[in-house]
Design an enzyme around this catalytic site. Structure first.
Site, PDB file in Angstrom:
ATOM      1  N   GLU A 108      -5.900  12.482  -8.867  1.00 40.77           N
ATOM      2  CA  GLU A 108      -5.399  12.439 -10.235  1.00 40.77           C
ATOM      3  C   GLU A 108      -3.889  12.272 -10.204  1.00 40.77           C
ATOM      4  O   GLU A 108      -3.262  12.394  -9.141  1.00 40.77           O
ATOM      5  CB  GLU A 108      -5.776  13.725 -10.981  1.00 40.77           C
ATOM      6  CG  GLU A 108      -7.276  13.945 -11.090  1.00 40.77           C
ATOM      7  CD  GLU A 108      -7.660  15.222 -11.808  1.00 40.77           C
ATOM      8  OE1 GLU A 108      -8.851  15.487 -11.953  1.00 40.77           O
ATOM      9  OE2 GLU A 108      -6.731  15.971 -12.226  1.00 40.77           O
ATOM     10  N   GLY A 134      -3.623  15.767  -5.739  1.00 41.48           N
ATOM     11  CA  GLY A 134      -3.974  14.978  -4.559  1.00 41.48           C
ATOM     12  C   GLY A 134      -4.526  15.886  -3.490  1.00 41.48           C
ATOM     13  O   GLY A 134      -5.685  16.279  -3.524  1.00 41.48           O
ATOM     14  N   SER A 135      -3.664  16.290  -2.548  1.00 39.35           N
ATOM     15  CA  SER A 135      -4.102  17.138  -1.446  1.00 39.35           C
ATOM     16  C   SER A 135      -4.582  18.507  -1.913  1.00 39.35           C
ATOM     17  O   SER A 135      -5.357  19.167  -1.220  1.00 39.35           O
ATOM     18  CB  SER A 135      -2.959  17.316  -0.437  1.00 39.35           C
ATOM     19  OG  SER A 135      -2.574  16.068   0.111  1.00 39.35           O
ATOM     20  N   ILE A 187      -7.586   5.037  -7.891  1.00 35.92           N
ATOM     21  CA  ILE A 187      -8.967   4.948  -7.415  1.00 35.92           C
ATOM     22  C   ILE A 187      -9.282   3.511  -6.992  1.00 35.92           C
ATOM     23  O   ILE A 187      -9.418   2.607  -7.838  1.00 35.92           O
ATOM     24  CB  ILE A 187      -9.966   5.422  -8.489  1.00 35.92           C
ATOM     25  CG1 ILE A 187      -9.549   6.799  -9.037  1.00 35.92           C
ATOM     26  CG2 ILE A 187     -11.370   5.458  -7.902  1.00 35.92           C
ATOM     27  CD1 ILE A 187      -9.415   7.881  -7.986  1.00 35.92           C
ATOM     28  N   GLN A 227      10.176  -6.384  13.485  1.00 28.96           N
ATOM     29  CA  GLN A 227      11.437  -6.472  14.225  1.00 28.96           C
ATOM     30  C   GLN A 227      11.433  -7.656  15.198  1.00 28.96           C
ATOM     31  O   GLN A 227      12.416  -8.403  15.293  1.00 28.96           O
ATOM     32  CB  GLN A 227      11.676  -5.165  14.996  1.00 28.96           C
ATOM     33  CG  GLN A 227      13.086  -4.989  15.516  1.00 28.96           C
ATOM     34  CD  GLN A 227      14.072  -4.684  14.400  1.00 28.96           C
ATOM     35  OE1 GLN A 227      13.688  -4.256  13.322  1.00 28.96           O
ATOM     36  NE2 GLN A 227      15.347  -4.925  14.659  1.00 28.96           N
ATOM     37  N   GLY A 253      11.807 -10.846  13.371  1.00 31.56           N
ATOM     38  CA  GLY A 253      13.095 -11.001  12.701  1.00 31.56           C
ATOM     39  C   GLY A 253      12.952 -11.414  11.245  1.00 31.56           C
ATOM     40  O   GLY A 253      12.189 -10.817  10.487  1.00 31.56           O
ATOM     41  N   GLU A 303      -6.707   9.636   2.397  1.00 36.37           N
ATOM     42  CA  GLU A 303      -7.638  10.503   3.128  1.00 36.37           C
ATOM     43  C   GLU A 303      -6.916  11.620   3.878  1.00 36.37           C
ATOM     44  O   GLU A 303      -7.305  12.011   4.975  1.00 36.37           O
ATOM     45  CB  GLU A 303      -8.503   9.678   4.107  1.00 36.37           C
ATOM     46  CG  GLU A 303      -9.807   9.182   3.517  1.00 36.37           C
ATOM     47  CD  GLU A 303      -9.588   8.127   2.436  1.00 36.37           C
ATOM     48  OE1 GLU A 303      -9.388   8.528   1.256  1.00 36.37           O
ATOM     49  OE2 GLU A 303      -9.628   6.947   2.744  1.00 36.37           O
ATOM     50  N   THR A 355      -2.667  13.055   3.959  1.00 37.53           N
ATOM     51  CA  THR A 355      -1.398  12.561   4.471  1.00 37.53           C
ATOM     52  C   THR A 355      -1.184  12.986   5.923  1.00 37.53           C
ATOM     53  O   THR A 355      -1.848  13.909   6.425  1.00 37.53           O
ATOM     54  CB  THR A 355      -0.232  13.108   3.642  1.00 37.53           C
ATOM     55  OG1 THR A 355      -0.172  14.537   3.807  1.00 37.53           O
ATOM     56  CG2 THR A 355      -0.393  12.772   2.163  1.00 37.53           C
TER      57      THR A 355
END
Length: 382
Positions: free
Chosen positions: A123, A127-128, A157, A333, A336, A360, A362
Site C-alpha cells: 500500500e 510495505g515491509s 501492484i 561503466q 561508457g 519481495e 528489501t
C-alpha cells in the site's frame, strides 16, 4: 503444448527468449507487455510452471523453475516478472495454502493462463510492515453474512492493470486475512501507474476496493492466516524467483560487458586488455557463478523441504540482487557513454537490477533476517 518434460520446457523457453530479447527495449519504452507475449507464456505452459500436474501445471522442481526464470529473465525482466507474480506469488501459494474448493475454482485457469493473477499486498503507506503489530495495513475487511466486505487501496501492484484475479490482503482489528478478488466484482477499480525506474512493462497499477463483496469461500486459509501463513509463503516463493532474476540480469550484463570489451578499442588496444576493466569482468564472472550456486542450493533445500530452505532463500535473494546491482553498474561503466544510452541494453539492465533490491523484501530486511539466522546458528553456546 504437448511435451511437458523439463528438457522440452527449457528448450522452448530458450527459443522464446531469443524472440523476446530484441523486443525487451521496446516493451520498456512503451511501458506495456503485449497481449501476444502473455498469451505465448500461457500457451507454452510457463504460467503454470510451479503448479502441480494434477491441476494443469508443469510441476517443475524448484531448480527447474529457477532455470526457467533465468532464461526468461535474461531476455526480458518484465516478462520474467509475470512469471514471478503469477506463477510464484499467487499460483504456487494457492497450490499449497488453500482449500480444494478454491483450487478447483482457480488453479486450472491460472495454470493454463486463462486468467492472470496478481499479488496485492503493498500500500502507499505499508510495505515491509504490512503484517506487523504496528498495523501498517489500511485495507479493511468486515464480515457481512456470507460475504466479506473489502475497502481500501493497494499500490505498486505489478500486472494489476491486466489481472483477472487479485490475491488481496486486508485487516480487521489487527487480524490480517487473505482473499481472492475477481476483477468483475462490483467496486473493484484499477488505475495505471507510469514512470517507474524498472519493470516498466508490468502493467503496474493501484487497486481501489469500494465495498467489494467477496464470497466467504474466497477466503484463503482462514481468518488470521493472511500474513503469517499466506503472505509469508508467497514471499518465500517470490524471493526464490527474484534470486534467479538477479542471476539472469547479472549474466546478461556480464555478456554485454565482455562482448563490448573485446570489440571496443581505446589507446590502440581493446579495452578488455586493460587491467581495471579485467577487474570488473573478473568480479562479474565470480559474482554470477556464486549467485547461481546459492540459488541452486536454495532450490535443492526447498525440494527437500529442509528447515534451512528459508534462510538459504533469503541469502540467495540478498546476494543475487546486490550482485546484480554491482555487475550491471560495472557493465554501464565498461560501455561508457553507450552504457548510458538506451541503444544498448546495459542501462535497462542497470535500472531493472535496482528493483530487485526492493521487491519481495528489501536488502535491509534480508540483512536483518540473515543476521538473526546467523546469531541463532553460529553463536557458541555456553
Amino acid at each position: 503444448m504437448s511435451d511437458r518434460s523439463p528438457d522440452s520446457v527449457l528448450k522452448r523457453a530458450e527459443a522464446f527468449a531469443m524472440e523476446l530479447a530484441p523486443r525487451a527495449g521496446e516493451f520498456d519504452r512503451e511501458e506495456r507487455l503485449p497481449r501476444e507475449v502473455v498469451e505465448r507464456m500461457a500457451d507454452e505452459g510457463f504460467l503454470g510452471a510451479t503448479v502441480p500436474v494434477e491441476w494443469g501445471g508443469l510441476g517443475l522442481t524448484p531448480i527447474e523453475y529457477g532455470e526457467l526464470t533465468e532464461i526468461i529473465g535474461k531476455a526480458c525482466a518484465s516478462t520474467r516478472a509475470l512469471l514471478t507474480v503469477h506463477a510464484s506469488l499467487v499460483a504456487q501459494t494457492l497450490a499449497g495454502r488453500t482449500s480444494r474448493r478454491i483450487k478447483e475454482k482457480y488453479l486450472p485457469d491460472l495454470a493454463r493462463g486463462r486468467r492472470i493473477a496478481c499479488f496485492a499486498l503493498s500500500e502507499a503507506e505499508s510495505g515491509s510492515d504490512a503484517g506487523s503489530e504496528a498495523g501498517g495495513m489500511s485495507t479493511r475487511y468486515t464480515r457481512k453474512g456470507d460475504v466479506f466486505l473489502l475497502n481500501g487501496r493497494k499500490k505498486w501492484i505489478s500486472f494489476a492493470g491486466i489481472a483477472d484475479v487479485f490475491l488481496v490482503f486486508a485487516v480487521d482489528n489487527g487480524v490480517v486475512s487473505a482473499f481472492l478478488v475477481d476483477r468483475d466484482m462490483p467496486g473493484v477499480e484499477t488505475f495505471s501507474m507510469s514512470g517507474m525506474l524498472g519493470n516498466r512493462a508490468t502493467h503496474m497499477a493501484e487497486i481501489v476496493l469500494s465495498d467489494v463483496e467477496v464470497p466467504a469461500e474466497n477466503l484463503v486459509s482462514g481468518i488470521g492466516a493472511g500474513f503469517a501463513f499466506v503472505a509469508n509463503t508467497a514471499l518465500f516463493h517470490g524471493r526464490y524467483s527474484i534470486a534467479w532474476a538477479g542471476v539472469a540480469l547479472a549474466q546478461a550484463a556480464l555478456e554485454e560487458m565482455c562482448t563490448y570489451a573485446v570489440r571496443r578499442r581505446q589507446f590502440g588496444s581493446r579495452i578488455g586488455s586493460f587491467q581495471l576493466v579485467q577487474g570488473m569482468i573478473a568480479d562479474a564472472v565470480t559474482s554470477v557463478s556464486a549467485a547461481r550456486e546459492l540459488c541452486v542450493r536454495a532450490g535443492r533445500l526447498s525440494a527437500e523441504r529442509s528447515p534451512d530452505a528459508i534462510a538459504a532463500t533469503n541469502i540467495a535473494k540478498y546476494f543475487s540482487s546486490t550482485a546484480a546491482c554491482r555487475v550491471t553498474s560495472n557493465a554501464v561503466q565498461v560501455l561508457g557513454g553507450n552504457g548510458c544510452w538506451n541503444g544498448y541494453p546495459a542501462e535497462r539492465l542497470f535500472r531493472e537490477a535496482k528493483i530487485l533490491e526492493i521487491i519481495e523484501g528489501t536488502s535491509q530486511v534480508q540483512e536483518t533476517l540473515i543476521a538473526d539466522f546467523g546469531l541463532k546458528t553460529f553463536s557458541r553456546k555456553g
